[in-house]
Design an enzyme around this catalytic site. Structure first.
Site, mmCIF file in Angstrom:
data_model
loop_
_atom_site.group_PDB
_atom_site.id
_atom_site.type_symbol
_atom_site.label_atom_id
_atom_site.label_comp_id
_atom_site.label_asym_id
_atom_site.label_seq_id
_atom_site.Cartn_x
_atom_site.Cartn_y
_atom_site.Cartn_z
ATOM 1 N N HIS A 195 -0.165 -4.499 -6.866
ATOM 2 C CA HIS A 195 -0.047 -3.404 -5.901
ATOM 3 C C HIS A 195 -0.888 -3.728 -4.665
ATOM 4 C CE1 HIS A 195 0.686 0.657 -4.495
ATOM 5 N NE2 HIS A 195 -0.602 0.758 -4.202
ATOM 6 N N LEU B 220 1.648 6.321 -12.327
ATOM 7 C CA LEU B 220 2.065 5.457 -11.222
ATOM 8 C C LEU B 220 0.862 4.751 -10.610
ATOM 9 C CD1 LEU B 220 4.214 4.444 -9.193
ATOM 10 C CD2 LEU B 220 3.713 6.477 -7.817
ATOM 11 N N ASP B 221 0.884 3.412 -10.633
ATOM 12 C CA ASP B 221 -0.187 2.587 -10.073
ATOM 13 C C ASP B 221 -1.552 3.003 -10.624
ATOM 14 O OD1 ASP B 221 1.689 1.231 -8.505
ATOM 15 O OD2 ASP B 221 1.488 2.652 -6.859
ATOM 16 N N SER C 122 -4.372 -5.382 -5.880
ATOM 17 C CA SER C 122 -4.834 -5.185 -7.257
ATOM 18 C C SER C 122 -3.752 -5.582 -8.243
ATOM 19 C CB SER C 122 -5.180 -3.704 -7.500
ATOM 20 O OG SER C 122 -6.089 -3.208 -6.546
ATOM 21 N N ASN D 55 1.598 -5.276 -13.175
ATOM 22 C CA ASN D 55 2.107 -4.982 -11.834
ATOM 23 C C ASN D 55 1.076 -5.430 -10.807
ATOM 24 O OD1 ASN D 55 3.953 -3.828 -9.901
ATOM 25 N ND2 ASN D 55 2.513 -2.143 -9.658
#
Length: 212
Positions: free
Chosen positions: A109, A144-145, A136, A107
């Site tokens: 972010h 989450l993240d 990032s 992912n």
């Protein structure tokens, strides 16, 4: 050549950067499908123009996050991916989904994690008076993240900046670093271990590669 599935919810600019890198042989992989939870978004048009198969699975058709993610997991798996890339996919994933693709799912972010998990990161950076902001790339885990950071890019924050100014500045860095990290994973230089993210056999720090 690794098989890459990209999940999107919007314009697909990071997806396009990854597609471009694949076509330029800068990634040892091929985007074999683009999946969106929203119809009629720009990213689906971009994928179609590139000849990439697309699919839409609307979360509004499901009664729970668990039910949606169960069907999404089946859809993603139907393309037999080696790598799953979240590129502006605006969904909080269930633990079952994250666990299924753990070590294969990335992912991006728009903040210097662990700062500003969640949404509205640019405005939060401005409200906090930050002098630096950034982006990032991290492995996706149940938190989450919160998965191990692989690579960050830092941008300056100027006194006259708006959230849109920061967003545009961060976007330019996103398109630079995300394809690079995807290539690291496709070339098997990058791995997720019990200790954290490792690149070329070396454990990365809390803020990722080349950051003390």
């Amino acid at each position: 050549m690794k098989r890459i599935v990209v999940l999107i919810s919007g314009s697909g600019t990071n997806m396009q950067a990854i597609v471009d890198a694949c076509q330029a042989d800068r990634i040892d992989g091929e985007v074999v499908a683009v999946i969106s939870n929203k119809a009629d978004v720009g990213g689906l048009e971009k994928a179609a123009k590139a000849g990439i198969p697309t699919a839409v699975l609307s979360h509004r058709e499901f009664d729970s996050r668990e039910a949606y993610d169960e069907e999404l997991l089946k859809l993603v798996d139907s393309f037999a991916p080696d790598v799953v890339v979240l590129a502006g996919f605006m969904r909080i994933l269930t633990p079952a989904f994250a666990q299924h693709f753990q070590g294969r799912m990335l992912n991006i972010h728009p903040s210097l994690l662990p700062k500003y998990r969640g949404i509205n990161t640019h405005q939060r950076a401005l409200d906090n008076g930050d002098k630096e902001h950034g982006v990032s790339v991290h492995f996706v885990t149940e938190e989450l993240d919160g998965g191990p950071v692989i690579l960050q890019a830092v941008v300056p924050v100027f006194p006259e900046d708006t959230a849109l100014d920061l967003q545009q500045r961060v976007h330019s860095q996103e398109h630079r670093i995300y394809p690079l990290v995807v290539q690291w994973l496709c070339s098997e230089r990058l791995k997720l271990t019990e200790k954290g993210a490792m690149l070329d056999g070396a454990l990365l720090g809390a803020q990722g590669y080349a950051v003390d």
